[in-house]
Write an enzyme that holds these catalytic residues in place. Sequence first.
Site, PDB file in Angstrom:
ATOM      1  CD  GLU A  61      91.745  20.374   8.531  1.00  0.00           C
ATOM      2  OE1 GLU A  61      90.912  20.998   9.223  1.00  0.00           O
ATOM      3  OE2 GLU A  61      92.534  20.909   7.739  1.00  0.00           O
ATOM      4  NE  ARG A 114      86.248  23.746  21.129  1.00  0.00           N
ATOM      5  CZ  ARG A 114      86.941  23.233  20.118  1.00  0.00           C
ATOM      6  NH1 ARG A 114      86.336  22.901  18.999  1.00  0.00           N
ATOM      7  NH2 ARG A 114      88.223  23.058  20.217  1.00  0.00           N
ATOM      8  CE  LYS A 130      92.746  19.363  14.825  1.00  0.00           C
ATOM      9  NZ  LYS A 130      92.318  18.396  13.806  1.00  0.00           N
TER      10      LYS A 130
HETATM   11  P1  ATP Z   1      90.643  22.114  17.071  1.00  0.00           P
HETATM   12  O1  ATP Z   1      89.538  23.100  17.280  1.00  0.00           O
HETATM   13  O2  ATP Z   1      91.315  21.628  18.287  1.00  0.00           O
HETATM   14  O3  ATP Z   1      91.621  22.566  16.052  1.00  0.00           O
HETATM   15  P2  ATP Z   1      89.040  20.741  15.224  1.00  0.00           P
HETATM   16  O4  ATP Z   1      87.622  20.853  15.574  1.00  0.00           O
HETATM   17  O5  ATP Z   1      89.556  21.643  14.190  1.00  0.00           O
HETATM   18  O6  ATP Z   1      89.911  20.838  16.520  1.00  0.00           O
HETATM   19  P3  ATP Z   1      88.800  18.232  13.931  1.00  0.00           P
HETATM   20  O7  ATP Z   1      89.917  17.398  13.451  1.00  0.00           O
HETATM   21  O8  ATP Z   1      87.912  18.818  12.931  1.00  0.00           O
HETATM   22  O9  ATP Z   1      89.445  19.286  14.870  1.00  0.00           O
HETATM   23  O10 ATP Z   1      87.934  17.434  14.997  1.00  0.00           O
HETATM   24  C1  ATP Z   1      87.362  16.184  14.766  1.00  0.00           C
HETATM   25  C2  ATP Z   1      86.103  16.079  15.557  1.00  0.00           C
HETATM   26  O11 ATP Z   1      86.362  16.303  16.935  1.00  0.00           O
HETATM   27  C3  ATP Z   1      85.091  17.108  15.144  1.00  0.00           C
HETATM   28  O12 ATP Z   1      83.842  16.483  15.019  1.00  0.00           O
HETATM   29  C4  ATP Z   1      85.097  18.112  16.244  1.00  0.00           C
HETATM   30  O13 ATP Z   1      83.842  18.715  16.379  1.00  0.00           O
HETATM   31  C5  ATP Z   1      85.487  17.270  17.451  1.00  0.00           C
HETATM   32  N1  ATP Z   1      86.163  18.083  18.451  1.00  0.00           N
HETATM   33  C6  ATP Z   1      87.228  18.879  18.274  1.00  0.00           C
HETATM   34  N2  ATP Z   1      87.555  19.522  19.407  1.00  0.00           N
HETATM   35  C7  ATP Z   1      86.678  19.104  20.348  1.00  0.00           C
HETATM   36  C8  ATP Z   1      86.486  19.398  21.732  1.00  0.00           C
HETATM   37  N3  ATP Z   1      87.269  20.264  22.380  1.00  0.00           N
HETATM   38  N4  ATP Z   1      85.481  18.789  22.379  1.00  0.00           N
HETATM   39  C9  ATP Z   1      84.690  17.910  21.736  1.00  0.00           C
HETATM   40  N5  ATP Z   1      84.816  17.588  20.436  1.00  0.00           N
HETATM   41  C10 ATP Z   1      85.791  18.175  19.742  1.00  0.00           C
HETATM   42 MG    MG Z   2      88.333  23.687  14.886  1.00  0.00          MG
END
Ligand code: ATP
Ligand code: MG
Length: 590
Positions: free
Chosen positions: A61, A286, A296
């Site tokens: 995102e 994760r 984020k």
């Molecule tokens: P955050 O939790 O840091 O805000 P998010 O999951 O909201 O991150 P996205 O932009 O949706 O961020 O993430 C893109 C992809 O990266 C998704 O498929 C998500 O599952 C994966 N992802 C995000 N954080 C991690 C992590 N710490 N380890 C592994 N994969 C991750």
């Molecule tokens: Mg998230």
Amino acid sequence: MLVSSAQPGEDLVATKPTAANTEVAAGATEAAPSHFIRNIVTEDRRAGKNHGQVHTRFPPEPNGYLHIGHAKSICLNFGLAAEFGGLCNLRFDDTNPSKEEVEYVESIKEDVRWLGFDWGDQEFYASDYFEQLYQFALQLIKSGKAYVCDLDADQMREYRGTLTEPGKNSPYRDRSVDENLDLFQRMRAGEFADGSRTLRAKINMASPNINMRDPVMYRVLRSTHHRTGDRWCIYPTYDFAHGQSDSIEGITHSICTLEFEDHRPLYDWFLDQLNIHHPQQIEFARLNLTYTILSKRKLLLLVKEGHVAGWDDPRMPTIAGIRRRGYTLEAIRNFCERIGVAKRNSTVDIAMLEHCLREDLNKRAPRVMGVLRPLRVVIENYPENQTEELAAVNNPEDPSMGTRKVPFSRVLYIEQDDFREEPPKGYFRLSPGNEVRLRYAYIIKCVEVVKDAANGAVTEVRCTYDPETKSGSSRSSRKVKATIHWVSAAHAIPAVVRLYDHLFTKEDPDDLPEGADWKTNLNPRSLETLPECRLEPYLASATPGSTYQFERIGYFCVDSADSTRDRLTFNRTITLRDTWAKIERGSKKP
Ligand code: ATP
Ligand code: MG
């Protein structure tokens, strides 16, 4: 999940699930030869599923910069596609215009490319599917599976129930198909105020899975979208957009993190009701790392509140930050390989990431000499206007990197720390009457100490050198207990050096007394700036982004933003002491 929000339903679906930090483990030790997702893909191909094709996607995102956790997901998705001759899409899940920006889209592309992955023309945006998603919504309304609801945010929360109590049906749940079609079309036409109506899936308000309690599919939101501008005043929620976007793109394996496990029944429900291609969702744990945060939302707060100098501050766990710090893509990819892919949440010791970095830099970083806190040394018996060029090895790990010349002269700088007027027991470096070897040069002896009359601080050390002890010469067999680094004062270049330490003081930054702010665990000493360093002249030609090992001190990278023609700025990438190597060695003992 039940957070307060201005938009009805935003709290249920537009806001994505957050990760739970479950337990702290030491992290993986050895590179895993395979993992459960690779096994699933291998088995699917063997069984001829999806005609043997593998099509994954990385779906960020664009509401912030990518972090090292995302690197794990990028390596996994692009890695599997490459391994099985498939494709990996880069898809921006841009369904929330109030938090998303073009700057983030651009940074994400730069970071994925820097990690060495190429999505070719497979660049997509959920917003490209807004019309298609709208048509899907109409289809669900027509089949009696979606309805327009007038409850506001508070009421919706109240009707939703809790983990232990079932929810109640919305009073608007039984509207006729015609009324729902009419109202939804008018939502799109802009007839209703923001937050006044939502489109909801008609599933089951008593479901034990809260995600299935008639989740919001669309909300009214007047916010300019970075791609579709003001064309839309209703936006699909993440949950309604994500699975359908995967389906539209023909994704075979939709790999996501564990917090989406509870959403899978909902994604399945939408795909089944719409009767469209059904990707297989697979969840993995994760990445969490000690001494930092991978969220984020929190990283954005650090930037906004000025706790760091930006998303690419070298202390940040963002890809942009660690790149600027001097991390190599090889180190990151090797780390992602070694931590493996598991189904259970854990926290990896940041020392393991640092170990992967040292392993890589040790092989490729040229060795140089740099003095961070200079102390002047005058060699009394060395001729005033003489300069010698001494040969120094660029990297003992790699003879092909050759040697260079280091100038030596009468006035030098050494590290303040390498001199003690009153040496404690076991201190073998320079002190009055004592001898040390200067790396690649001679043995010197301290004969006098010059002090500032006002405050007694040592300002200069007077020494003599032994011409018979030149490094590499046949007569240099005399041994002393310590070797120290130095630079020639007349030849050295000035530099600013920034020493970075962990962003947080606690292994788990969320380890807090009741009610305390997580930012109280920020490390007040995460940055120390040394403005008056002196480096050997070889570094005058160092280019931004290049990394060196300053002998005995650590690895340092030329900062690309703050270096000027007159003065380079170096970021300390990492110190030399490898605590992870010790842990590994310890764990291998029988
Ligand atoms: P955050 O939790 O840091 O805000 P998010 O999951 O909201 O991150 P996205 O932009 O949706 O961020 O993430 C893109 C992809 O990266 C998704 O498929 C998500 O599952 C994966 N992802 C995000 N954080 C991690 C992590 N710490 N380890 C592994 N994969 C991750
Ligand atoms: Mg998230």
